[in-house]
Design a protein around this motif. Structure first.
Motif, PDB file in Angstrom:
ATOM      1  N   PHE A 181      -3.105   7.435   0.188  1.00 41.44           N
ATOM      2  CA  PHE A 181      -3.552   6.379   1.088  1.00 41.44           C
ATOM      3  C   PHE A 181      -4.486   5.381   0.394  1.00 41.44           C
ATOM      4  N   ALA A 182      -5.116   5.793  -0.701  1.00 41.26           N
ATOM      5  CA  ALA A 182      -6.024   4.915  -1.436  1.00 41.26           C
ATOM      6  C   ALA A 182      -5.306   4.091  -2.510  1.00 41.26           C
ATOM      7  N   MET A 183      -4.018   4.347  -2.708  1.00 41.98           N
ATOM      8  CA  MET A 183      -3.273   3.682  -3.782  1.00 41.98           C
ATOM      9  C   MET A 183      -2.443   2.515  -3.246  1.00 41.98           C
ATOM     10  N   GLN A 230       0.848  -1.184   0.000  1.00 42.85           N
ATOM     11  CA  GLN A 230       0.000   0.000   0.000  1.00 42.85           C
ATOM     12  C   GLN A 230       0.884   1.236   0.000  1.00 42.85           C
ATOM     13  N   CYS A 231       0.337   2.339  -0.520  1.00 41.11           N
ATOM     14  CA  CYS A 231       1.005   3.649  -0.470  1.00 41.11           C
ATOM     15  C   CYS A 231       2.420   3.618  -1.050  1.00 41.11           C
ATOM     16  N   LYS A 261      -2.375  13.413   0.322  1.00 43.23           N
ATOM     17  CA  LYS A 261      -2.273  12.303   1.284  1.00 43.23           C
ATOM     18  C   LYS A 261      -3.451  11.351   1.136  1.00 43.23           C
ATOM     19  N   GLU A 262      -4.655  11.891   1.030  1.00 45.19           N
ATOM     20  CA  GLU A 262      -5.839  11.039   0.896  1.00 45.19           C
ATOM     21  C   GLU A 262      -5.768  10.199  -0.372  1.00 45.19           C
ATOM     22  N   ALA A 263      -5.310  10.799  -1.467  1.00 44.35           N
ATOM     23  CA  ALA A 263      -5.173  10.052  -2.720  1.00 44.35           C
ATOM     24  C   ALA A 263      -4.121   8.954  -2.553  1.00 44.35           C
ATOM     25  N   ALA A 318      -5.156  15.182  -7.657  1.00 46.71           N
ATOM     26  CA  ALA A 318      -5.696  15.362  -6.304  1.00 46.71           C
ATOM     27  C   ALA A 318      -5.249  16.706  -5.729  1.00 46.71           C
ATOM     28  N   ARG A 363      -5.233  16.629   0.338  1.00 44.75           N
ATOM     29  CA  ARG A 363      -5.814  15.905  -0.795  1.00 44.75           C
ATOM     30  C   ARG A 363      -4.820  14.896  -1.370  1.00 44.75           C
TER      31      ARG A 363
END
Length: 157
Positions: free
Chosen positions: A140-142, A101-102, A136-138, A153, A134
């Motif tokens: 964290f979803a990758m 992740q990430c 960071k949120e993107a 983002a 924005r």
């Protein structure tokens, strides 16, 4: 100045792993292999320590036995110039391993790597905290990082 070298502990795969890593990274080589002697009759004649360089970074790999497997507590970060470079290292190092992740992955030997674009550091240090959030949120979803999606983002606001 002293030499600083990253040390990696393997059970029996030090030479195999060094050969694998050297084949992936440009300007890399194995500089020395030492072997077990009569002090360890079960492993006598097999590789003990492998010294190698990955594009300027020095490593040593020791075949010390199964007592100390890799954990996520240590990782090697590769800062990539662009998406193409990121894709190359991601594909090469995750082959036979696992994607996490990430931008993190574990290679076939269980060693953790962070494969990140240079652009991520720039986006994460933007003076606008909303843009950083924005990004960071993107991120964290990758799983594998996508430079264009991180930039999008940052701009979406």
């Amino acid at each position: 100045m002293p030499t600083t070298r990253i040390g990696l502990w393997f059970d029996t795969q030090a030479l195999e792993a060094a050969e694998y890593y050297v084949a992936i990274f440009p300007n890399s080589e194995i500089s020395h292999v030492s072997f077990w002697g009569p002090e360890n009759p079960d492993r006598q004649g097999t590789p003990l320590v492998v010294l190698f360089t990955l594009d300027g970074s020095e490593f040593s790999a020791v075949n010390g036995g199964p007592d100390f497997p890799f954990t996520e507590a240590i990782s090697i970060e590769i800062e990539c110039a662009d998406q193409a470079e990121l894709d190359y290292y991601w594909d090469a190092l995750s082959r036979g391993g696992s994607e996490v992740q990430c931008g993190w992955l574990k290679d076939r030997y269980g060693l953790s790597w962070q494969v990140t674009p240079r652009r991520l550091g720039e986006l994460m240090t933007d003076p606008d905290p909303a843009r950083v959030q924005r990004v960071k949120e993107a991120m964290f979803a990758m799983v594998k990082l996508d430079v264009a999606a991180l930039e999008a983002a940052a701009e979406a606001g």
